[in-house]
Design a protein around this motif. Structure first.
Motif, PDB file in Angstrom:
ATOM      1  N   LEU A  17       0.824  -1.221   0.000  1.00 13.58           N
ATOM      2  CA  LEU A  17       0.000   0.000   0.000  1.00 13.58           C
ATOM      3  C   LEU A  17       0.848   1.256   0.000  1.00 13.58           C
ATOM      4  O   LEU A  17       0.520   2.241  -0.668  1.00 13.58           O
ATOM      5  N   ARG A  18       1.941   1.264   0.762  1.00 11.51           N
ATOM      6  CA  ARG A  18       2.730   2.481   0.904  1.00 11.51           C
ATOM      7  C   ARG A  18       3.424   2.858  -0.402  1.00 11.51           C
ATOM      8  O   ARG A  18       3.929   3.974  -0.545  1.00 11.51           O
ATOM      9  N   HIS A  19       3.413   1.967  -1.381  1.00 12.12           N
ATOM     10  CA  HIS A  19       4.029   2.270  -2.682  1.00 12.12           C
ATOM     11  C   HIS A  19       3.005   2.325  -3.812  1.00 12.12           C
ATOM     12  O   HIS A  19       3.372   2.264  -4.984  1.00 12.12           O
ATOM     13  N   GLY A  20       1.730   2.445  -3.448  1.00  6.78           N
ATOM     14  CA  GLY A  20       0.709   2.648  -4.468  1.00  6.78           C
ATOM     15  C   GLY A  20       0.219   1.389  -5.137  1.00  6.78           C
ATOM     16  O   GLY A  20      -0.493   1.458  -6.144  1.00  6.78           O
ATOM     17  N   VAL A  21       0.559   0.212  -4.607  1.00  5.49           N
ATOM     18  CA  VAL A  21       0.063  -1.049  -5.161  1.00  5.49           C
ATOM     19  C   VAL A  21      -1.321  -1.302  -4.583  1.00  5.49           C
ATOM     20  O   VAL A  21      -1.493  -1.398  -3.364  1.00  5.49           O
ATOM     21  N   THR A  22      -2.311  -1.438  -5.452  1.00  8.69           N
ATOM     22  CA  THR A  22      -3.686  -1.646  -4.992  1.00  8.69           C
ATOM     23  C   THR A  22      -4.229  -3.027  -5.340  1.00  8.69           C
ATOM     24  O   THR A  22      -5.310  -3.388  -4.875  1.00  8.69           O
ATOM     25  N   THR A  23      -3.490  -3.805  -6.142  1.00  4.34           N
ATOM     26  CA  THR A  23      -3.888  -5.175  -6.472  1.00  4.34           C
ATOM     27  C   THR A  23      -2.649  -6.058  -6.464  1.00  4.34           C
ATOM     28  O   THR A  23      -1.654  -5.727  -7.119  1.00  4.34           O
ATOM     29  N   VAL A  24      -2.712  -7.163  -5.727  1.00 11.06           N
ATOM     30  CA  VAL A  24      -1.605  -8.117  -5.681  1.00 11.06           C
ATOM     31  C   VAL A  24      -2.120  -9.488  -6.095  1.00 11.06           C
ATOM     32  O   VAL A  24      -3.293  -9.820  -5.894  1.00 11.06           O
ATOM     33  N   VAL A  25      -1.217 -10.276  -6.676  1.00  7.28           N
ATOM     34  CA  VAL A  25      -1.552 -11.643  -7.108  1.00  7.28           C
ATOM     35  C   VAL A  25      -0.747 -12.624  -6.277  1.00  7.28           C
ATOM     36  O   VAL A  25       0.482 -12.520  -6.193  1.00  7.28           O
ATOM     37  N   VAL A  26      -1.431 -13.584  -5.657  1.00  9.74           N
ATOM     38  CA  VAL A  26      -0.784 -14.634  -4.872  1.00  9.74           C
ATOM     39  C   VAL A  26      -0.894 -15.963  -5.617  1.00  9.74           C
ATOM     40  O   VAL A  26      -1.508 -16.060  -6.671  1.00  9.74           O
ATOM     41  N   GLY A  27      -0.250 -16.999  -5.044  1.00  3.76           N
ATOM     42  CA  GLY A  27      -0.338 -18.331  -5.643  1.00  3.76           C
ATOM     43  C   GLY A  27       0.608 -18.565  -6.790  1.00  3.76           C
ATOM     44  O   GLY A  27       0.378 -19.464  -7.608  1.00  3.76           O
ATOM     45  N   ASN A  28       1.683 -17.800  -6.887  1.00  2.00           N
ATOM     46  CA  ASN A  28       2.625 -17.937  -7.996  1.00  2.00           C
ATOM     47  C   ASN A  28       3.568 -19.125  -7.804  1.00  2.00           C
ATOM     48  O   ASN A  28       3.705 -19.686  -6.715  1.00  2.00           O
ATOM     49  N   CYS A  29       4.254 -19.497  -8.874  1.00  2.00           N
ATOM     50  CA  CYS A  29       5.358 -20.473  -8.852  1.00  2.00           C
ATOM     51  C   CYS A  29       4.939 -21.848  -8.345  1.00  2.00           C
ATOM     52  O   CYS A  29       5.737 -22.547  -7.717  1.00  2.00           O
ATOM     53  N   SER A  30       3.702 -22.235  -8.586  1.00  5.00           N
ATOM     54  CA  SER A  30       3.132 -23.531  -8.205  1.00  5.00           C
ATOM     55  C   SER A  30       2.758 -23.590  -6.741  1.00  5.00           C
ATOM     56  O   SER A  30       2.308 -24.637  -6.256  1.00  5.00           O
ATOM     57  N   LEU A  31       2.892 -22.468  -6.013  1.00  7.54           N
ATOM     58  CA  LEU A  31       2.739 -22.452  -4.560  1.00  7.54           C
ATOM     59  C   LEU A  31       1.487 -21.686  -4.156  1.00  7.54           C
ATOM     60  O   LEU A  31       1.454 -20.459  -4.216  1.00  7.54           O
ATOM     61  N   SER A  32       0.467 -22.408  -3.779  1.00 14.70           N
ATOM     62  CA  SER A  32      -0.708 -21.791  -3.168  1.00 14.70           C
ATOM     63  C   SER A  32      -1.012 -22.538  -1.879  1.00 14.70           C
ATOM     64  O   SER A  32      -0.419 -23.580  -1.589  1.00 14.70           O
ATOM     65  N   THR A  33      -1.927 -22.013  -1.103  1.00 17.15           N
ATOM     66  CA  THR A  33      -2.296 -22.634   0.174  1.00 17.15           C
ATOM     67  C   THR A  33      -3.785 -22.961   0.154  1.00 17.15           C
ATOM     68  O   THR A  33      -4.507 -22.698   1.114  1.00 17.15           O
ATOM     69  N   VAL A  34      -4.231 -23.572  -0.928  1.00 14.72           N
ATOM     70  CA  VAL A  34      -5.654 -23.778  -1.166  1.00 14.72           C
ATOM     71  C   VAL A  34      -6.090 -25.200  -0.842  1.00 14.72           C
ATOM     72  O   VAL A  34      -7.139 -25.411  -0.226  1.00 14.72           O
ATOM     73  N   LEU A  35      -5.304 -26.208  -1.229  1.00 16.91           N
ATOM     74  CA  LEU A  35      -5.778 -27.591  -1.199  1.00 16.91           C
ATOM     75  C   LEU A  35      -5.000 -28.516  -0.276  1.00 16.91           C
ATOM     76  O   LEU A  35      -5.584 -29.326   0.440  1.00 16.91           O
ATOM     77  N   ALA A  36      -3.688 -28.448  -0.304  1.00 15.05           N
ATOM     78  CA  ALA A  36      -2.869 -29.377   0.473  1.00 15.05           C
ATOM     79  C   ALA A  36      -3.027 -29.096   1.969  1.00 15.05           C
ATOM     80  O   ALA A  36      -3.532 -28.048   2.381  1.00 15.05           O
ATOM     81  N   SER A  37      -2.567 -30.049   2.793  1.00 15.58           N
ATOM     82  CA  SER A  37      -2.648 -29.867   4.242  1.00 15.58           C
ATOM     83  C   SER A  37      -1.780 -28.692   4.678  1.00 15.58           C
ATOM     84  O   SER A  37      -0.878 -28.254   3.951  1.00 15.58           O
ATOM     85  N   ASN A  38      -2.035 -28.200   5.872  1.00 18.50           N
ATOM     86  CA  ASN A  38      -1.255 -27.076   6.384  1.00 18.50           C
ATOM     87  C   ASN A  38       0.230 -27.404   6.448  1.00 18.50           C
ATOM     88  O   ASN A  38       1.084 -26.588   6.078  1.00 18.50           O
ATOM     89  N   ALA A  39       0.553 -28.597   6.934  1.00 16.63           N
ATOM     90  CA  ALA A  39       1.959 -28.992   7.036  1.00 16.63           C
ATOM     91  C   ALA A  39       2.598 -29.096   5.662  1.00 16.63           C
ATOM     92  O   ALA A  39       3.737 -28.643   5.462  1.00 16.63           O
TER      93      ALA A  39
END
Length: 592
Positions: free
Chosen positions: A82-104
């Motif tokens: 925010l402090r640099h004017g970014v208002t939209t960010v994209v997560v889940g890049n490089c095959s790495l998301s936290t959507v399906l696999a277990s927490n560990a």
């Protein structure tokens, strides 16, 4: 008529399309840009006024490559963007998301690759996770008090681990059954239905997983074979969504396979975004391939292909030996494999290990990302103050040692208290400018939220604008300001099919007010800020004179050098942005 919530007066307005800028006053009501006027607008008793005289008013920046997946659960304000004017960010890049696999498993996949403490990732998921599928994930993010808007990829390693189990997902002996591939494509379809941008993958084997049982195996997506790849790409191609990935670095590069997959001859094109267009110090002539391959292929082979490009010098810092570039050769990876400091020091002192390290360091013919030159690696902090300011190579020369031995001696003696830096790419300004202007690249790869002690590119949009401004002042322009703004906003939003990146009447009110007088050498400075949630100080950018105000969905979230009180805790204004969806309209209404 109702009063405006915010009026931004008399600024130089950029609409995000690359069209000529103009002096305008902006009126915002209910999160929407209601007026872009050459005349003054009425000011109500409750209207917030932002004086933009002599300032630039432009769409909020879109950061398409972040790894905020864990941080947004703990600190959803994401204030460093925010402090640099970014208002939209994209997560889940490089095959790495936290959507399906277990927490560990998510923590094992994410933490070593992105240099974020594993306990922090695991703890964040244990405390905040409420979802088990992509639709629930999107709703969970929408319910957070977000600072910026968030969009997401589904990570292939996450997906593969969920379907196959981590053990089967990280071995070449595993061939997914037809039913398992169908399960993967069904989950990908459900993610796209939920508004995910597409699938992120990774084929470069230097990225390793954490944990104990499968520690130092490459990411699961690197073990994928043709049938699985084709099935997932077919879904993306049919749905018009994006594949984000990175090619292999080695003697058998697979970049041609990405080009072939992207081509639209006889079928829909596959929109493909790969890491990374850079002017590599290790292979300087490679910059010409980065500059011209994608434009030619897009024109003559009907591909829809883009390189992601960080439009600033790629300078990295290391505490001791903790730096991802060491994963690219065996001796470095062997050291990073050991978590116990005593064991690691025993290895680093072994003469057989040192011979191995020296051999790989001196071999200039192996593929590499790091240039492997300790004379181009400066020490910035060390308990032994006599070495600060010197290169590691010079320390070796002073001591009559091979640079590798001097380095390993200092790591053994000082551990992570030895802090050093090197620039691995984008050190030649003329080529950096050529890449920034190339139609085959898109601005990105800042890695916000990752490599907390290694790099800080949160403000790369401001750094690009500073360079554009200096080039214009010196009479050597390589981009107009309008085109640079477009590259950082509307161009990205349109390609990823996001309701962002534009500042016109009827647009959602995501914007940044910039003081061009603040675009000076300060934008290149680094600082450290406490991040107690992760148990460390991270590198940040703090050039607050450049950004006068950041507004997300019609509410000011940053100004006067401070994030707005309570954001991320008591309130938030960011949303989960769904690809191809007009986020001004409630999802239920659009899908009736």
């Amino acid at each position: 008529m109702l009063d405006f919530d915010i009026v931004i007066t008399d600024g130089r307005w950029f609409d995000g399309t690359g069209a000529p800028s103009a002096r305008r006053t902006i009126g915002i009501r209910d999160g929407i840009v209601e007026a872009v006027s050459a005349q003054p607008l009425p000011i109500g008793a409750e209207t917030e006024v932002i004086d933009a005289a002599g300032k630039w008013v432009l769409p909020g920046f879109v950061d398409v490559h972040t790894h905020y997946d864990a941080e947004l659960l703990i600190k959803p304000e994401l204030s460093e963007s925010l402090r640099h004017g970014v208002t939209t960010v994209v997560v889940g890049n490089c095959s790495l998301s936290t959507v399906l696999a277990s927490n560990a498993d998510c923590a094992d996949l994410f933490s070593r690759v992105e240099a974020v403490p594993r306990d922090a990732v695991h703890g964040a998921l244990d405390k905040h996770r409420t979802w088990s599928d992509p639709g629930e994930y999107a709703k969970a993010l929408d319910a957070l008090p977000l600072g910026p808007n968030v969009a997401a990829f589904l990570g292939h390693s996450d997906l593969r681990t969920h379907v196959l189990g981590l053990g089967r997902a990280v071995t070449r002996d595993t061939t997914p059954s037809t039913a398992e591939i169908v399960q993967m494509t069904t989950l990908l379809e459900s993610a796209l239905d939920a508004g995910f941008l597409g699938l992120s993958s990774m084929t470069n084997t230097l990225d390793k997983i954490d944990g104990d049982e499968y520690r130092s195996r490459s990411l699961p997506s690197t073990y994928t074979r043709g049938k699985e790849v084709r099935a997932l790409n077919k879904v993306l191609r049919r749905r018009g969504r994006v594949l984000q990935s990175a090619p292999t670095v080695g003697f058998n590069p697979n970049i041609a396979k990405f080009f072939l997959a992207s081509t639209g001859i006889g079928r829909p094109r596959l929109r493909t975004s790969l890491l990374s267009a850079a002017d590599s110090k290790a292979y300087p002539p490679l910059v010409w391939f980065m500059l011209y391959a994608a434009p030619l292929l897009n024109r003559f082979a009907r591909t829809d292909f883009r390189w992601q490009h960080l439009p600033v010098p790629f300078t990295v810092y290391a505490d001791g030996i903790d730096l991802v570039v060491f994963e690219e050769f065996g001796a470095g990876a062997a050291a990073l494999h050991l978590k116990d400091q005593v064991e690691r020091n025993e290895l680093l002192q072994s003469e057989s290990y040192r011979r191995w390290f020296r051999k790989q360091y001196d071999n200039k013919f192996t593929p590499r990302i790091w240039h492997r030159d300790f004379f181009d690696a400066d020490i910035v902090a060390c308990p032994d103050e006599s070495v600060v300011g010197k290169s590691i190579g010079q320390v070796g020369k002073d001591r009559g040692l091979h640079p590798v031995d001097a380095y390993l001696d200092m790591v053994v003696e000082h551990g992570s208290a030895l802090r050093w830096r090197t620039t691995i790419a984008n050190d030649r300004p003329e080529y950096l400018n050529k890449l920034a202007a190339s139609p085959g690249v898109q601005m990105g790869f800042g890695d916000a939220g990752a490599h907390l002690r290694n790099m800080s590119f949160y403000n790369f949009p401001l750094r690009l604008l500073e360079r554009v401004l200096r080039a214009q002042e010196s009479g050597t322009p390589f981009l107009s300001v309008e085109r640079a703004v477009h590259r950082l906003t509307g161009e990205l939003a349109d390609w990823y099919q996001l309701d962002a990146g534009h500042l016109r009447e009827g647009s959602r009110a995501d914007l940044v007010v910039i003081d061009p007088a603040g675009l000076d050498d300060e934008v290149h400075q680094l600082h450290e800020a406490a991040l107690p949630e992760f148990g460390l100080d991270r590198m940040v950018n703090r050039n607050d004179r450049a950004v006068v105000a950041t507004v997300v969905n019609g509410r000011r979230v940053f100004g006067a050098g401070e994030v707005s009180p309570g954001i991320g805790a008591d309130w938030g204004t960011g949303r989960f942005l769904r690809a191809g969806h007009d986020n001004r309209v409630p999802l239920a209404e659009e899908t009736r």
